[in-house]
Design a protein around this motif. Sequence first.
Motif, short mmCIF file in Angstrom:
data_model
loop_
_atom_site.label_atom_id
_atom_site.label_comp_id
_atom_site.label_asym_id
_atom_site.label_seq_id
_atom_site.Cartn_x
_atom_site.Cartn_y
_atom_site.Cartn_z
N SER A 110 0.70 -1.17 -0.20
CA SER A 110 0.22 0.13 -0.07
C SER A 110 0.94 1.21 0.05
O SER A 110 1.83 1.37 0.78
CB SER A 110 -1.02 0.04 1.33
OG SER A 110 -1.79 -0.97 1.11
N TRP A 111 0.41 2.31 -0.65
CA TRP A 111 1.16 3.52 -0.88
C TRP A 111 0.31 4.65 -0.67
O TRP A 111 -0.89 4.64 -0.80
CB TRP A 111 1.84 3.56 -2.33
CG TRP A 111 2.70 2.28 -2.73
CD1 TRP A 111 2.53 1.09 -3.04
CD2 TRP A 111 3.96 2.56 -3.13
NE1 TRP A 111 3.69 0.46 -3.47
CE2 TRP A 111 4.43 1.59 -3.49
CE3 TRP A 111 4.80 3.76 -3.35
CZ2 TRP A 111 5.96 1.21 -4.24
CZ3 TRP A 111 6.13 3.37 -3.73
CH2 TRP A 111 6.78 2.22 -4.17
N GLY A 112 1.02 5.77 -0.15
CA GLY A 112 0.37 7.12 -0.05
C GLY A 112 0.32 7.76 -1.52
O GLY A 112 0.85 7.03 -2.42
N GLN A 113 -0.28 9.04 -1.52
CA GLN A 113 -0.24 9.78 -2.58
C GLN A 113 1.04 10.69 -2.75
O GLN A 113 1.08 11.59 -3.95
CB GLN A 113 -1.37 10.73 -2.89
CG GLN A 113 -2.69 9.73 -2.87
CD GLN A 113 -2.69 9.07 -3.93
OE1 GLN A 113 -2.67 9.57 -5.27
NE2 GLN A 113 -2.71 7.74 -3.97
N GLY A 114 1.58 10.90 -1.86
CA GLY A 114 3.01 11.43 -1.86
C GLY A 114 2.92 12.91 -1.47
O GLY A 114 1.97 13.72 -1.36
N THR A 115 4.25 13.34 -1.11
CA THR A 115 4.19 14.85 -0.60
C THR A 115 5.49 15.24 -1.32
O THR A 115 6.59 14.85 -1.56
CB THR A 115 4.49 14.85 0.81
OG1 THR A 115 4.41 16.38 1.13
CG2 THR A 115 5.53 14.46 1.49
N LEU A 116 5.48 16.52 -2.03
CA LEU A 116 6.29 17.06 -2.66
C LEU A 116 7.53 17.94 -2.00
O LEU A 116 7.03 18.93 -1.42
CB LEU A 116 5.87 17.96 -4.03
CG LEU A 116 7.00 18.56 -4.81
CD1 LEU A 116 7.57 17.52 -5.44
CD2 LEU A 116 6.04 19.36 -6.06
#
Lengths: 121, 108
Positions: A110-116
């Motif tokens: 499972s993965w998150g949507q990310g942070t830039l």
Amino acid sequence: VQLLESGGGLVQPGGSRRLSCAASGFRFSDYAMTWVRQAPGKGLEWVAVISYDGSIKKYADSVKGRFTISRDNYKNTLHLQMNTLSGDDTAEYYCAKTSGGGSIWNWFDSWGQGTLVTVSS
Amino acid sequence: SYVLTQPPSVSVAPGQTARITCGGYNVGSKSVHWYQQKPGQGPVLVVYDDSDRPSGIPERFSGSKSGNTATLTISRGEAGDEADYYCQLWDNDSDHWVFGGGTKLTVL
């Protein structure tokens, strides 16, 4: 399973940033967790992994000595402390949960949507 | 450092079969995992342990391995399969996770 990253933003070269990943929907303390990053227009690059209890930590050569992965099993939160940042660290940072067993060598299910994170002056 | 090699791009006609390869030293003795990533989204696991499929992944996605090459096969390709695909494995020698460079699948 929900993984919500936060802490991204604009950082000056040489600066520091702390990313967090709030986990829910599963027993956080049972699973190893990991950070993966992706520079703009590039592929996936593994950054760091931590065992279920925090006793084992591994880092990519590109970040070893500058980044520290940690976890708070009471707050169901994963962290990535990033120091001495450079333009090469500009990327979307994803947290991911590993599959069962708690060990660091299980695949990421499972993965998150990310942070830039953008490193620029 | 350990390297996994993927073709940069693969094209497939709708309804046909796409094959994405992933090569590396001694891949045959390691477990390979595959991820799909669509634009603006986080990756999704589509195959683990060479050939197993997570729940919710269509049977059209399958994995195999022969010698030092792992292959992700996508049968009956659909427009919705257009994405970047990455292979991955754990390198015991370096205690590192390794990703392939990624393959952009285009359904023409």
